[in-house]
Design a protein around this motif. Structure first.
Motif, PDB file in Angstrom:
ATOM      1  N   ARG A  80      34.106  -4.871  43.028  1.00  0.00           N
ATOM      2  CA  ARG A  80      35.108  -4.572  41.869  1.00  0.00           C
ATOM      3  C   ARG A  80      35.932  -3.430  41.922  1.00  0.00           C
ATOM      4  NH1 ARG A  80      32.795  -4.596  35.250  1.00  0.00           N
ATOM      5  NH2 ARG A  80      34.733  -4.446  34.457  1.00  0.00           N
ATOM      6  N   GLN A  81      35.457  -2.086  42.099  1.00  0.00           N
ATOM      7  CA  GLN A  81      36.306  -1.260  42.120  1.00  0.00           C
ATOM      8  C   GLN A  81      37.601  -1.310  42.860  1.00  0.00           C
ATOM      9  OE1 GLN A  81      34.655   2.641  42.592  1.00  0.00           O
ATOM     10  NE2 GLN A  81      36.284   3.784  41.411  1.00  0.00           N
TER      11      GLN A  81
ATOM     12  N   ASP B 285      39.972  -3.784  41.982  1.00  0.00           N
ATOM     13  CA  ASP B 285      40.911  -3.464  40.911  1.00  0.00           C
ATOM     14  C   ASP B 285      41.916  -2.436  41.550  1.00  0.00           C
ATOM     15  OD1 ASP B 285      39.331  -5.053  39.109  1.00  0.00           O
ATOM     16  OD2 ASP B 285      38.240  -3.329  38.412  1.00  0.00           O
TER      17      ASP B 285
END
Length: 291
Positions: free
Chosen positions: A114-115, A118
Motif C-alpha cells: 500500500r505505502q 501510494d
C-alpha cells in the motif's frame, strides 16, 4: 504481431507521456490491445484499482491493485484484460530515462504494497502535472526535469532487491562487465552465437564474462546468450508467419538443421511442433507475482 512506434500525442514532445487505462481503452475501441504487439518504447503501468490480466513473452500475469508492469522495447505483449483496471501508464522513449535507472533489473510484473503504491502513484501524478505544464509553457529545463521525475517514479516503483554478496559485487566491477555484455548480446545475438566472440570484442576473457553474468543474472554467459536467442526464436515462431528456415536465417544460423537442433536442445521440442502446439493451445503459464 503489430509493431508499435512511439507517436506522442499533440503537446507531448519530450519523449515521455502519462495516460491511464481509461485513456488506453478510449483510444482503442477496436480492442487491438488484446492482440500481440511489440512496442519500440517503454511502458510503465501501475494498477491503482481493479483486476485484470496481461501477457508478455509467453507468461501470463494477474493484475490487481498494486500491480506494476514494465514493458520494455522489443517485448511482445498484450493487454489481455484491462477493462476493469484503473491507474497511470507512462510511455517513454528509449534513452529518455537515465541509463543507470533504465538498466535496473526488474521483472515484467511485480506487486507494490500500500505505502509504496501510494508513493508511486503520487510520483506518477507529479510527472503528469509537470508534463502538462511543460507542454503549455516549454522551458529549457523541461526535458531534464521530466527525465529526473521519470527516474524518481521508476526508482520508487521498482521492487526491492535482496541484499547479498552477489548484488554487492554486481554493483561494482562485475556489474559493469555484465552491462557491457548484456548490451552487446542485445545488439549482436543474431550474428554472434559464441561467448568467446563477445569476450574478444569487449576485451575480457570468457571466464570473466561468465562470472559477471552469473553474479548479476544468476546464470552463465552461454546460457544467458542462448536464452536471448531462444526468446527471439519463440517470438518469431509464435507471432509471425515466417517459415522455420526464415527464422533460422533471421537468427544467424547457417542452416535450418542447426537451428532445429538448438531449439530442440533448449525446449525438448522441434520448432515446427512448438509453433503448432502454441498456436493450438494459446495457453500461457501464469507467473507468480514478484515483490
Amino acid at each position: 504481431m503489430r509493431q508499435l512506434r512511439y507517436l506522442p500525442a499533440v503537446g507531448s514532445p519530450y519523449g515521455v507521456e502519462v495516460i491511464d487505462f481509461a485513456a488506453l481503452r478510449a483510444m482503442d475501441p477496436q480492442r487491438r490491445r488484446v492482440l500481440p504487439q511489440r512496442p519500440d518504447f517503454h511502458v510503465l503501468a501501475l494498477v491503482a484499482s481493479g483486476t485484470g490480466s496481461h501477457e508478455a513473452d509467453f507468461l501470463g500475469y494477474r493484475l490487481t491493485r498494486g500491480s506494476a508492469v514494465w514493458i520494455r522495447p522489443g517485448m511482445v505483449h498484450r493487454w489481455s484484460d484491462v477493462d476493469a483496471c484503473d491507474g497511470p501508464l507512462v510511455l517513454f522513449r528509449p534513452g529518455f530515462l537515465p541509463a543507470t535507472v533504465a538498466e535496473a533489473a526488474a521483472p515484467v510484473c511485480w506487486h507494490l504494497d500500500r505505502q509504496p503504491l501510494d508513493l508511486a502513484l503520487l510520483a506518477a501524478a507529479h510527472l503528469g502535472r509537470e508534463h502538462e505544464a511543460a507542454a503549455r509553457t516549454p522551458r529549457p529545463v523541461s526535458p531534464a526535469l521530466l527525465s529526473h521525475l521519470l527516474a524518481a517514479l521508476v526508482l520508487r516503483a521498482l521492487p526491492d532487491a535482496p541484499a547479498s554478496a552477489d548484488t554487492t559485487r554486481a554493483a561494482g566491477g562485475y556489474g559493469e562487465v555484465f552491462r557491457a555484455y548484456r548490451a552487446a548480446v542485445e545488439e549482436h545475438f543474431t550474428d554472434r552465437h559464441h561467448v568467446a566472440d563477445y569476450a574478444r570484442a569487449l576485451g575480457y576473457d570468457v571466464r570473466t564474462l561468465t562470472r559477471a553474468t552469473r553474479s548479476a543474472a544468476g546464470t552463465g554467459a552461454k546460457t544467458f546468450l542462448d536464452q536471448r536467442i531462444l526468446l527471439e526464436a519463440k517470438r518469431l515462431l509464435a507471432h509471425t508467419d515466417m517459415p522455420v528456415a526464415g527464422c533460422a536465417r533471421r537468427l544467424g544460423f547457417r542452416d535450418t538443421a542447426n537451428f532445429a537442433t538448438f531449439f530442440r536442445r533448449q525446449t525438448a521440442t522441434p520448432p515446427a511442433a512448438w509453433r503448432t502446439a502454441y498456436g493450438a493451445s494459446g495457453v500461457l503459464p501464469v507467473a507468480p507475482p514478484a515483490g
